[in-house]
Motif scaffolding. Structure first.
Motif, PDB file in Angstrom:
ATOM      1  N   LEU A 173       0.837  -1.207   0.000  1.00  0.00           N
ATOM      2  CA  LEU A 173       0.000   0.000   0.000  1.00  0.00           C
ATOM      3  C   LEU A 173       0.866   1.249   0.000  1.00  0.00           C
ATOM      4  N   GLY A 174       1.933   1.249   0.780  1.00  0.00           N
ATOM      5  CA  GLY A 174       2.837   2.393   0.793  1.00  0.00           C
ATOM      6  C   GLY A 174       3.510   2.592  -0.547  1.00  0.00           C
ATOM      7  N   ALA A 175       3.914   1.497  -1.195  1.00  0.00           N
ATOM      8  CA  ALA A 175       4.590   1.593  -2.493  1.00  0.00           C
ATOM      9  C   ALA A 175       3.646   2.111  -3.568  1.00  0.00           C
ATOM     10  N   VAL A 176       2.408   1.618  -3.575  1.00  0.00           N
ATOM     11  CA  VAL A 176       1.421   2.052  -4.576  1.00  0.00           C
ATOM     12  C   VAL A 176       1.071   3.521  -4.383  1.00  0.00           C
ATOM     13  N   ILE A 196      -8.027  -6.151  -3.552  1.00  0.00           N
ATOM     14  CA  ILE A 196      -8.974  -5.468  -4.451  1.00  0.00           C
ATOM     15  C   ILE A 196      -9.060  -3.986  -4.114  1.00  0.00           C
ATOM     16  N   LEU A 197      -9.066  -3.667  -2.826  1.00  0.00           N
ATOM     17  CA  LEU A 197      -9.152  -2.264  -2.404  1.00  0.00           C
ATOM     18  C   LEU A 197      -7.871  -1.502  -2.737  1.00  0.00           C
ATOM     19  N   VAL A 198      -6.715  -2.136  -2.559  1.00  0.00           N
ATOM     20  CA  VAL A 198      -5.453  -1.481  -2.931  1.00  0.00           C
ATOM     21  C   VAL A 198      -5.412  -1.254  -4.434  1.00  0.00           C
ATOM     22  N   ASP A 199      -5.956  -2.187  -5.181  1.00  0.00           N
ATOM     23  CA  ASP A 199      -6.029  -2.024  -6.632  1.00  0.00           C
ATOM     24  C   ASP A 199      -6.878  -0.814  -7.001  1.00  0.00           C
ATOM     25  N   LEU A 200      -7.915  -0.550  -6.218  1.00  0.00           N
ATOM     26  CA  LEU A 200      -8.739   0.648  -6.443  1.00  0.00           C
ATOM     27  C   LEU A 200      -7.909   1.915  -6.241  1.00  0.00           C
ATOM     28  N   VAL A 201      -6.998   1.857  -5.270  1.00  0.00           N
ATOM     29  CA  VAL A 201      -6.155   3.013  -4.986  1.00  0.00           C
ATOM     30  C   VAL A 201      -5.183   3.262  -6.130  1.00  0.00           C
TER      31      VAL A 201
END
Length: 709
Positions: free
Chosen positions: A35-38, A410-415
């Protein structure tokens, strides 16, 4: 016995709990780190003007290498898609890997190609290059087509590496579809590199299944129609958006997908290119490149960016999926084994201390540990030692963690740069996360275990499987030659069966000794080890000789009959060995010819009195049969490469018949009590000898024929 079972139960449960806890910690870290990297990447690239890179004449040069084998149906359109990419300093190299269809002819006609002399810069050894083609049309000046003899994907990529002139190599599958700005987005990290050299980079790969594609472009994104396809869509999100991004940020990435990856050409050449002897050439190359940089103490990075840059088709049938995952497992094992010396070696930094150990313990051992968990669960179920309350809580916890991890992905993909923008697609992914553990995961685990078995069968001399084609290949030979060939092949096949039987039989002897120590702590096992081992080993070799002769004779008639009979004999001997010594430990009597004179009720009464007739013992017997049958069955499907093992075993079996019995007697054992003397005897030899004497006594004519008084 019951206490021993519970000790084993406790040990196994704790081992699985420790492994499961490690998995949970690792995946928790991956989720947070990804999440931090994205978020960081999105913040830094939201307002990037890629047109500046596109117009920059000093931007790095890229060479796209696309191997093609029998792609005649789509190759013209796929090349057209590559030619439409937005990038100035670009060359596109299509390597025709000895296609048997009209691929090369279609390319020549579609792009007005002509053969030309071309200087090949690289020195990687490859199969012969038949010709190099370039277009007469200036519109296709970026295109180079190479025609070569077939050598596989790795060999085709190496030809492309040799011919390329770009600073960076973009290695793809020719049937993949790249986003038109894919090279622009890949070029940006290489333009930004400072003290650390970027040696490889990958992007997110998405699924083209059920998407609308026109002129080599994805114009409408849809979820795959099948559950198998949708599950892989979820799997790719977890793998690329979470896994690859986390390891990229931690400088621990060792895998760039073979479908789409960028590599520094100079380092690829210095490392010798792709390894043609592995099915996981993409992973192996990255590990070798990292090893090269570590040994020179040069700062470097292997990174992934979260942009969806490449679209590929995934299997939507179980058979093809299993073959793919089987190949992935074999590739992983090959890479880990080839670079095993770097494992836990501080000289190689994070590569040796973190990345390779992670792949060994969680990516390689993961399916094997899970599969063994299924087997152990069945065993504990049969033994009746499962704590159902504990099992229910643990099962719910594992399923919930898997489900929550998928939802989080899936939620990180939304980000990041989510491509499944339709509401129905979002809910389809959520529903897929619920079904995956029960539908998709067992398929992948089974394929991984199958890949593990296939790897060791091929790499440890288990030989090729002999099919009916063998008989067909010998039927036209002269009788003498046909018999010779069949006997040679029979020796190769029987050799592996005999070796596995001997190993299992030795394990049975070891189990007998350990059981004596457990059941009779005061028994001095040191005085019975030598005679017990020698008698049993002689018996095993005698049996191998007799069974081998029957096997070779039967194989002249029908190979299947020989294999079934031999497997049945070996399995019966191994299992009965346990029954004989357990009967002795319970009754203190050796089982011999009296078995023939007992009625069924009398045998049942004796066994009930000894406590051997209970559900747990029947369950253990079933487990023993399965555990003995599986290696024998696998051995029956394989063979050694030479006849020498089979001949050696038969020769030792022949010599075993000439070993005099007095050589096995020991003075210490003669002075021991009756129980110790019986414990030191081979229970199988006693059983045979007792029945043989009884049979001869009942038939005096046999005794007279043998010359006995």
């Amino acid at each position: 016995m019951l206490e021993f079972s519970h000790i084993i139960y406790e040990v196994v449960i704790w081992l699985f709990l420790l492994y499961g806890s490690a998995v949970a910690i690792i995946y928790g870290w991956i989720g947070i780190y990804a999440l931090g990297a994205v978020s960081k990447y999105k913040k830094e690239n939201t307002f990037t003007d890629y047109s500046i890179i596109a117009a920059n004449p000093n931007a790095p040069t890229f060479s796209i290498i696309a191997p093609a084998y029998n792609e005649g149906m789509t190759i013209v359109e796929n090349v057209r898609s590559l030619l439409s990419l937005y990038y100035h300093n670009l060359e596109i190299i299509i390597v025709n890997d000895g296609s048997k269809d009209d691929s090369i002819q279609k390319l020549i006609e579609a792009y007005d190609l002509e053969s030309m002399a071309y200087f090949i810069q690289g020195k990687i050894e490859t199969n012969k290059v038949r010709g190099v083609y370039k277009s007469k049309n200036p519109a296709f000046k970026k295109l180079i087509v190479v025609d070569k003899e077939n050598g596989g994907k790795a060999d085709a990529l190496n030809v492309g590496v040799n011919i390329s002139s770009g600073e960076y190599l973009v290695c793809i599958d020719v049937d993949c579809i790249l986003e038109q700005d894919a090279i622009l987005k890949l070029a940006k990290p290489f333009l930004e590199q400072t003290d650390k050299k970027y040696i490889a980079c990958g992007g997110v790969i998405r699924l083209a299944n059920n998407c609308v594609i026109e002129n080599g472009k994805v114009i409408s994104v849809n979820m795959p129609r099948t559950l198998l396809g949708r599950t892989q869509a979820l799997e790719y999100i977890r793998a690329f958006v979470l896994g690859r991004m986390a390891w990229s940020r931690a400088s621990g990435l060792i895998l760039i997908s073979g479908a789409f990856g960028v590599f520094d050409r100079k380092i690829v050449l210095a490392c010798g290119g792709y390894d043609k002897n592995t099915v996981g050439e993409d992973m192996e190359l990255v590990v070798r490149m990292r090893k090269y940089m570590e040994e020179r103490n040069e700062p470097y990075e292997v990174l992934t960016i979260p942009d969806p840059l490449c679209w590929t088709e995934v299997p939507e049938t179980k058979d093809i999926l299993k073959k793919q995952r089987n190949r992935w497992m074999r590739g992983t094992i090959e890479t880990l084994w080839k670079h095993r010396k770097m494992m836990f070696n501080p000289k190689y930094g994070k590569l040796g201390m973190i990345s390779l150990p992670y792949w060994f313990f969680f990516e390689f051992l993961g399916p094997l540990v899970e599969f063994s968990g299924y087997i152990i669960f069945i065993i504990f179920l049969l033994l009746g030692i499962i704590s159902w309350s504990f099992f229910s809580v643990l099962f719910a916890l594992v399923i919930s963690m898997g489900f929550l991890y998928s939802i989080y992905a899936i939620l990180v993909d939304l980000v990041s740069y989510q491509v499944y923008t339709k509401r129905k697609d979002f809910f389809a992914l959520i529903a897929t996360a619920f079904s995956e553990p029960f539908y998709f995961h067992p398929i992948v685990v089974k394929a991984g275990v199958s890949g593990f078995i296939d790897y060791f069968r091929k790499s440890h001399g288990w030989g090729e499987m002999t099919r009916q084609g063998f008989n067909q290949s010998t039927q036209n030979l002269p009788l003498k030659e046909r018999i010779s060939v069949i006997l040679q092949e029979g020796l190769k096949r029987f050799g592996i069966l005999a070796v596995i039987f001997f190993i299992l039989f030795l394990i049975g002897i070891g189990a007998e000794l350990l059981w004596y120590q457990y059941s009779f702590p005061t028994l001095d096992t040191s005085i019975i080890i030598a005679p017990l081992l020698s008698e049993n080993i002689l018996f095993a070799f005698k049996l191998i000789l007799l069974t081998g002769i029957i096997y070779l004779i039967l194989s002249l008639v029908k190979e299947t009959w020989a294999k079934i009979l031999t497997t049945g004999v070996f399995l019966t001997v191994i299992v009965t060995q346990y029954i004989l010594f357990l009967y002795f430990t319970e009754t203190h009597n050796l089982l011999g010819s009296e078995l023939l004179y007992y009625s069924k009720n009398e045998i049942k009464q004796v066994l009930q009195a000894s406590g051997m007739l209970n559900f747990k013992n029947f369950a253990l017997m079933g487990i023993l049969i399965v555990a003995s049958f599986i290696p024998l069955w696998l051995a029956g499907k394989s063979s050694f490469k030479s006849i020498y093992t089979g001949i050696t075993l038969l020769g030792i079996g022949l010599l075993a018949f000439f070993v005099p019995s007095f050589l096995l007697d020991t003075k210490v054992l003669k002075s021991a009590n009756e129980f110790n003397q019986n414990a030191a005897k081979s229970k199988w030899i006693y059983f045979f000898k007792s029945n043989e004497d009884s049979f001869i006594n009942e038939h005096p004519e046999i005794s007279e024929f043998l010359g006995n008084p």
